[in-house]
Design a protein around this motif. Structure first.
Motif: not given
Length: 667
Positions: A123, A460-461, A468, A472-473, A490, A494
């Motif tokens: 990630m 994810q955040s 994060d 990152t996806v 995703s 988030g």
């Protein structure tokens, strides 16, 4: 694979590529013994190794295709290697001559400027060169950046801060810019260390079965070979192309909210209700009740509502994971049959999942696996009318339980996600719904590709952070896609909201823009829905989201062509730029943009407060900015306007889908 002997050593070469170089004064192999400490806390691991011995095996004796290693001439052979293969595919099999060995370090030859990618789903860093990557399935962590306050707070409160290498889906496989791939066939804890300029070091906490090598003349053919090796997913279900899957967990009110979203002009393919099995409330937030059957109180007449939706070609999706809550109805049934993993006293092992305990269904017990596939997923989910679900967790196997197959749980921990995927796939196949029912997973390991039809990027955040957040996806999709995972998506907006970190309208809109250019577009309310903005709570956000669903549906003819490519060739839908532009070295380290198939380039806006965006267009093609119809030559950095609803997207000037792409401007 060739062994070329030299004075004082040997080289192993695959199709002209130096793989191993061994000399007495520079050995390629080290062995020894380690005493590891592993502590698990709700899917997060604190791992430390005390190395008792690390001995270089400097002396090597080559006899035909076998190499025997010892510390020095005249000493006992401690490890033997058997080399096999042709000019494209090779393998090194290991045989221990010393029962005390439980650590191995092997050094792979490298070149200056080499890039490496893979490692499962990474990630933070797509190009892994220059860093060390432990490969152990776990929770990825909150923030995943030790310099951030949110990661510090997560570490203090729940040992859950994570770091750049933490991932739900590790895999001991990498691809090199030298156009070869390396795979370690092991389930043990391992690590790839790419920090040295003159070699890559692979560390394994067991003697691996073998290391496989694959060489091909191009990146495309190498990725095709990886997909063939690890397995290919079935085509996406036809119903997916109808629009977004709307994630709501609001009980019966979810249906009312869905209607409002549809009325706003959104194209919808599914309603996903995690809470179809009921809720329990914890300090982390609302948690699901882990007893896998419909909860009539929360969703009255759910079977009827599912049928009504399906008449409109909108499918209903749910949630399941491989654990059973002690206060649920399925727990005593499984316990009576002996289907749970055991503790050291031979009793059902109970795991604290955050204010409630669960049993771990032992999938090494063939009867337990068959029971879960039929009794839970088959009857309670597929026969009930579900068309898909999140198959959550898989990375939580405790390392101290006793399993039916007698193998140490430390060696089964990494294998667990693949077993979990197989249980789900078996249930789907038993109803003849492969390619029609869709489950998605975050956890993985070697072989998950064969069973899991769709990955999602995990938790994810709800922010734009570097390690994060949204960006990152992209890295996760690209790294896993090189290893045979064709489809990735995703949680739009988030998931993880902790310590006052909440969604903004901007974040949801930017995430939806990216989601429109992924194989599956799906929303999530997050772990704390009441604290966070939802897509149907802000008119501007909802209108923007509805438009992006229309973009997704408009592109469905193109996406279907990519799904066909994935089925026949194993190419991922989201691709690194170098896959089709390998002559352009600038593309090798780009991880915040991707090719959507071979003809579209997508560079999502992943930072807050941006109204324009800069990116690099690969050399070797001319590119059309889809929103302005401006043409740009490749091989240059460009900056384009990026208002909401117009994410930076370009298509090749020469494409059979050029007319379809041009139609995006009219939506």
């Amino acid at each position: 694979m060739q062994i070329l002997t030299t004075d004082g050593g040997f080289d192993i070469v695959l199709d002209g590529r130096l793989i191993l170089r061994h000399r007495i004064d520079a050995p390629c192999l080290f062995v020894g013994h380690g005493d590891a400490r592993m502590d698990m806390y709700r899917g997060n691991f604190d791992i430390e190794d005390y190395v008792v011995e690390r001995t270089p095996l400097a002396h090597a004796v080559v006899v035909g295709s076998e190499i025997g290693f010892s510390a020095a001439s005249g000493q006992k052979t401690r490890l033997s290697l058997q080399v096999s293969g042709d000019d494209q595919n090779g393998a090194i099999a290991f045989r221990s001559e010393d029962g005390a060995l439980n650590r191995i370090w092997i050094r792979i030859a490298t070149e200056q400027g080499e890039h490496v990618w893979g490692g499962g789903e990474q990630m933070s860093y797509f190009d892994m060169r220059g860093r060390r990557f432990p490969l152990w399935t776990s929770e990825p962590g909150v923030g995943r950046d030790k310099t951030m306050e949110i990661t510090f707070k997560a570490d203090v409160s729940g040992k859950s801060g994570g770091d750049y290498w933490n991932t739900n889906y590790p895999q001991p496989t990498y691809l090199s810019s030298r156009r070869y791939a390396l795979h370690v066939e092991t389930t043990a804890y391992s690590a790839f260390d790419f920090r040295r300029g003159d070699f890559h070091e692979i560390e394994v906490w067991a003697i691996p079965e073998r290391i496989e090598f694959t060489a091909r003349p191009s990146f495309v053919s190498l990725v095709e070979a990886m997909s063939e090796r690890f397995g290919r997913q079935p085509p996406l279900p036809e119903w997916v192309y109808n629009g977004a899957i709307i994630g709501l967990k609001d009980g019966a009110r979810s249906f009312e909210r869905l209607e409002a979203i549809v009325a706003a002009g959104a194209k919808v393919s599914g309603l996903w209700c995690e809470d179809w099995i009921g809720l329990r409330h914890t300090t982390f937030g609302a948690r699901l009740f882990w007893d896998w059957k419909a909860n009539d109180d929360r969703y009255p007449n759910l079977r009827g509502r599912i049928a009504e939706l399906e008449e409109r070609d909108i499918r209903f999706l749910g949630y399941v994971n491989p654990y059973l809550a002690v206060d649920g109805s399925l727990f005593p049934e499984a316990e009576a049959a002996g289907y749970f993993a055991k503790d050291e006293n031979g009793k059902t092992a109970l795991v604290d999942f955050g204010e409630f305990d669960c049993g771990v269904v032992d999938f090494t017990n063939s009867d337990a696996a068959a029971w879960f596939a039929e009794r839970v997923i088959g009857k309670n989910m597929l026969d009930f009318g579900l068309s898909g679900w999140m198959a959550d967790f898989g990375e939580y196997l405790p390392i101290d339980v006793k399993l039916s197959n007698g193998i140490d749980a430390k060696l089964m921990h990494n294998a667990w996600p693949t077993l979990w995927a197989e249980v789900n796939a078996r249930a789907v196949a038993s109803r003849g719904k492969t390619g029609e029912a869709l489950f998605f997973m975050r956890a993985g390991f070697t072989g998950v590709q064969k069973h899991c039809p769709l990955l999602w990027g995990g938790d994810q955040s709800v922010d734009f952070t570097r390690h994060d957040g949204l960006v990152t996806v992209i890295s996760g999709a690209l790294s896993s896609g090189l290893l045979g995972n064709a489809y990735h998506h995703s949680d739009i907006g988030g998931y993880t909201s902790l310590f006052g970190n909440v969604r903004t309208a901007e974040l949801i809109m930017r995430w939806a823009e990216m989601g429109a250019f992924t194989p599956v577009m799906r929303t999530h309310e997050g772990n704390r829905p009441r604290d966070n903005l939802q897509i149907d709570e802000d008119p501007q956000v909802l209108a923007h989201f509805a438009r992006m669903t229309r973009v997704y549906v408009h592109l469905s003819p193109y996406l279907k062509s990519l799904v066909a490519e994935a089925s026949t060739r194993g190419l991922p839908v989201q691709r690194p730029l170098f896959l089709h532009f390998e002559q352009d070295p600038r593309t090798y380290a780009i991880q915040d943009a991707y090719l959507y198939g071979s003809d579209l380039l997508v560079a999502p806006v992943w930072q807050a407060g941006k109204s324009e965006w800069s990116l690099y267009l690969p050399e070797g093609a001319e590119w059309v900015h889809v929103w302005s119809d401006r043409t740009f030559r490749g091989g240059q950095d460009v900056t384009v306007p990026a208002p909401f609803g117009e994410p930076p997207v370009f298509h090749r000037t020469v494409s059979e889908f050029a007319e379809l792409f041009a139609g995006l401007r009219t939506l």
